[in-house]
Design a protein around this motif. Structure first.
Motif, mmCIF file in Angstrom:
data_model
loop_
_atom_site.group_PDB
_atom_site.id
_atom_site.type_symbol
_atom_site.label_atom_id
_atom_site.label_comp_id
_atom_site.label_asym_id
_atom_site.label_seq_id
_atom_site.Cartn_x
_atom_site.Cartn_y
_atom_site.Cartn_z
ATOM 1 N N UNK A 121 19.344 72.480 5.510
ATOM 2 C CA UNK A 121 18.438 71.721 6.730
ATOM 3 C C UNK A 121 18.311 70.410 7.050
ATOM 4 N N UNK A 122 18.185 69.675 7.674
ATOM 5 C CA UNK A 122 17.503 68.739 7.580
ATOM 6 C C UNK A 122 16.584 69.103 9.143
ATOM 7 N N UNK A 123 15.315 68.167 8.785
ATOM 8 C CA UNK A 123 14.746 68.654 9.886
ATOM 9 C C UNK A 123 14.435 67.466 10.807
ATOM 10 N N UNK A 124 13.794 67.066 11.728
ATOM 11 C CA UNK A 124 12.903 66.427 12.831
ATOM 12 C C UNK A 124 11.402 66.973 12.284
ATOM 13 N N UNK A 125 11.207 65.385 13.502
ATOM 14 C CA UNK A 125 9.595 65.683 14.212
ATOM 15 C C UNK A 125 9.002 64.713 14.429
ATOM 16 N N UNK A 126 7.881 64.546 15.231
ATOM 17 C CA UNK A 126 7.318 63.143 15.186
ATOM 18 C C UNK A 126 7.980 62.802 16.080
ATOM 19 N N UNK A 127 9.064 63.472 16.946
ATOM 20 C CA UNK A 127 9.538 63.601 18.423
ATOM 21 C C UNK A 127 8.595 63.461 20.114
ATOM 22 N N UNK A 128 9.148 61.918 20.633
ATOM 23 C CA UNK A 128 8.848 62.158 21.984
ATOM 24 C C UNK A 128 9.508 61.020 22.123
ATOM 25 N N UNK A 129 9.494 61.226 23.906
ATOM 26 C CA UNK A 129 10.739 59.918 24.861
ATOM 27 C C UNK A 129 10.044 60.555 25.978
ATOM 28 N N UNK A 130 11.495 59.597 26.525
ATOM 29 C CA UNK A 130 10.818 59.456 27.862
ATOM 30 C C UNK A 130 11.696 60.505 28.183
ATOM 31 N N UNK A 131 11.672 60.626 29.675
ATOM 32 C CA UNK A 131 12.394 62.297 30.319
ATOM 33 C C UNK A 131 13.701 61.321 30.603
ATOM 34 N N UNK A 132 14.612 60.963 29.348
ATOM 35 C CA UNK A 132 16.220 60.615 29.361
ATOM 36 C C UNK A 132 16.555 61.056 29.064
ATOM 37 N N UNK A 133 18.220 62.125 28.808
ATOM 38 C CA UNK A 133 18.221 62.860 27.638
ATOM 39 C C UNK A 133 19.370 62.015 27.114
ATOM 40 N N UNK A 134 19.914 60.502 27.143
ATOM 41 C CA UNK A 134 21.078 60.038 26.434
ATOM 42 C C UNK A 134 19.732 59.312 25.458
ATOM 43 N N UNK A 135 18.103 59.010 26.134
ATOM 44 C CA UNK A 135 17.651 58.660 24.652
ATOM 45 C C UNK A 135 17.224 59.566 23.502
ATOM 46 N N UNK A 136 17.583 60.814 24.237
ATOM 47 C CA UNK A 136 17.041 61.912 22.864
ATOM 48 C C UNK A 136 18.385 62.098 22.582
ATOM 49 N N UNK A 137 19.819 61.787 23.098
ATOM 50 C CA UNK A 137 20.150 62.408 22.332
ATOM 51 C C UNK A 137 21.114 61.179 21.181
#
Length: 373
Positions: free
Chosen positions: A86-102
């Motif tokens: 497994x690779x983890x991710x954390x400390x995630x925050x973003x504006x409401x733009x799914x392309x940024x999340x992607x």
């Protein structure tokens, strides 16, 4: 156009930490971290988690403005000892733009594929003592210093990108007035007599320190059977002692000993620092530490952070001793509200422990998973 850059220098990591301050500046439920503490968490020379983990911190930009952040993490103990690829991710925050999340998640995928890992899961930190989960219910409830808060659209982004829920967590609360001693008083007396056990209470942090290593050893033993558990190392014990024990009111730490003075159970309760952290605005100085000190001594709300019982004493009602001690302490302190940290929604034994206090679930959160192709 979205640009992703790794945050490496102190100024870049500070910008990484400060991004949520702007994202949630008008949100009364988000609780800011202490910036200096976050910097130390991300410092490979100071945080012992990096002995068994690697992490990379990324920022997303649109027109030179920060619009998102993510940490890509591999816990190598988990990979090598538990065979969790497994690779983890954390400390995630973003504006409401799914392309940024992607775009941010793509950096996590790159790290996973580079190391031949099979799936990604998050949000989560380095270890079991870090924050976990994206909030899915309870957006109108104030956060705590030991959980992440987020906008409702985070979960929507993950689901649209093909993620599935991996682990579900609940958070509950109950008024201290719900605690009726008749539910544990008799058991407290019986268990102490039957197993020759005694409570151990503290008045000062100095009194606790000689026992902390044993407490973490018991923590490792208590949770070893959980499939997702990664043991705390000796250097991590020192780190947690240095950074977190001082936050705890020593009267809110309870141990149970056997006749040979071996610790067979422990519990840590934290004062509620939410309002103090909001007033501190991420800084200890000049006045932030005063807000925290006042909350440590005067907060009328508490958070049950950890309870651990030695495997030999599990299912023997040892927690009745702990609850009895807290009842006396909290009555004296005038505690009004009690909160539980996130616990796995399918952990029936843990949930059953609190049933006589009639807790109400007020938040839900989960981690999300996606296979790496």
């Amino acid at each position: 156009m979205i640009t992703i850059k790794e945050a490496i220098t102190k100024s870049e990591l500070t910008a990484y930490i400060k991004f949520p301050f702007s994202l949630y500046k008008d949100n009364k439920y988000w609780i800011p971290p202490i910036i200096a503490d976050e910097l130390e968490t991300f410092d490979k020379t100071k945080n012992p988690a990096f002995e068994d983990a690697e992490a990379y911190f990324f920022l997303a930009y649109i027109d030179n403005s920060i619009v998102g952040r993510i940490a890509a993490i591999i816990n190598w103990k988990e990979v090598k000892n538990q065979q969790k690829m497994k690779v983890r991710f954390g400390w995630f925050d973003t504006i409401d733009d799914i392309e940024v999340t992607k775009a941010l998640l793509e950096k996590v995928y790159e790290l996973g594929r580079k190391n031949n890992l099979e799936y990604v899961e998050g949000p989560m930190g380095f270890s079991n003592l870090d924050k976990v989960g994206v909030l899915t219910e309870g957006f109108d409830e104030i956060g705590t210093m030991i959980t992440w808060y987020n906008h409702p659209y985070y979960a929507d982004h993950f689901e649209k990108l093909g993620y599935i829920k991996e682990k579900e967590y609940i958070e509950s609360k109950f008024p201290f007035a719900n605690v009726k001693p008749e539910f544990f008083k008799k058991a407290n007396d019986l268990v102490k007599k039957r197993y020759q056990l005694a409570p151990l209470n503290f008045k000062t942090t100095k009194e606790i320190m000689p026992h902390v290593d044993k407490m973490f050893d018991l923590f490792n033993e208590s949770y070893a059977s959980l499939s997702s558990f990664v043991a705390i190392s000796d250097t991590q014990k020192e780190y947690f002692k240095k950074n977190y024990i001082s936050f705890i009111n020593p009267e809110y730490v309870k141990f149970v000993e056997d006749k040979d003075h071996n610790i067979v159970a422990f519990s840590i309760v934290m004062p509620d620092f939410a309002e103090a952290l909001k007033k501190s605005k991420g800084k200890l100085f000049p006045f932030g530490f005063l807000h925290l000190l006042r909350a440590k001594k005067q907060s009328k709300s508490v958070i049950f952070y950890l309870i651990g019982v030695h495997p030999d004493y599990q299912n023997k009602a040892v927690t009745a001793i702990i609850f009895n001690e807290y009842y006396e302490t909290f009555t004296e302190k005038g505690i009004i509200n009690c909160f539980r940290t996130p616990e796995l929604a399918d952990n029936a034994a843990s949930i059953n422990l609190w049933k006589h206090f009639y807790p109400v679930i007020h938040k839900r959160r989960c981690t999300f998973r996606k296979e790496l192709s």
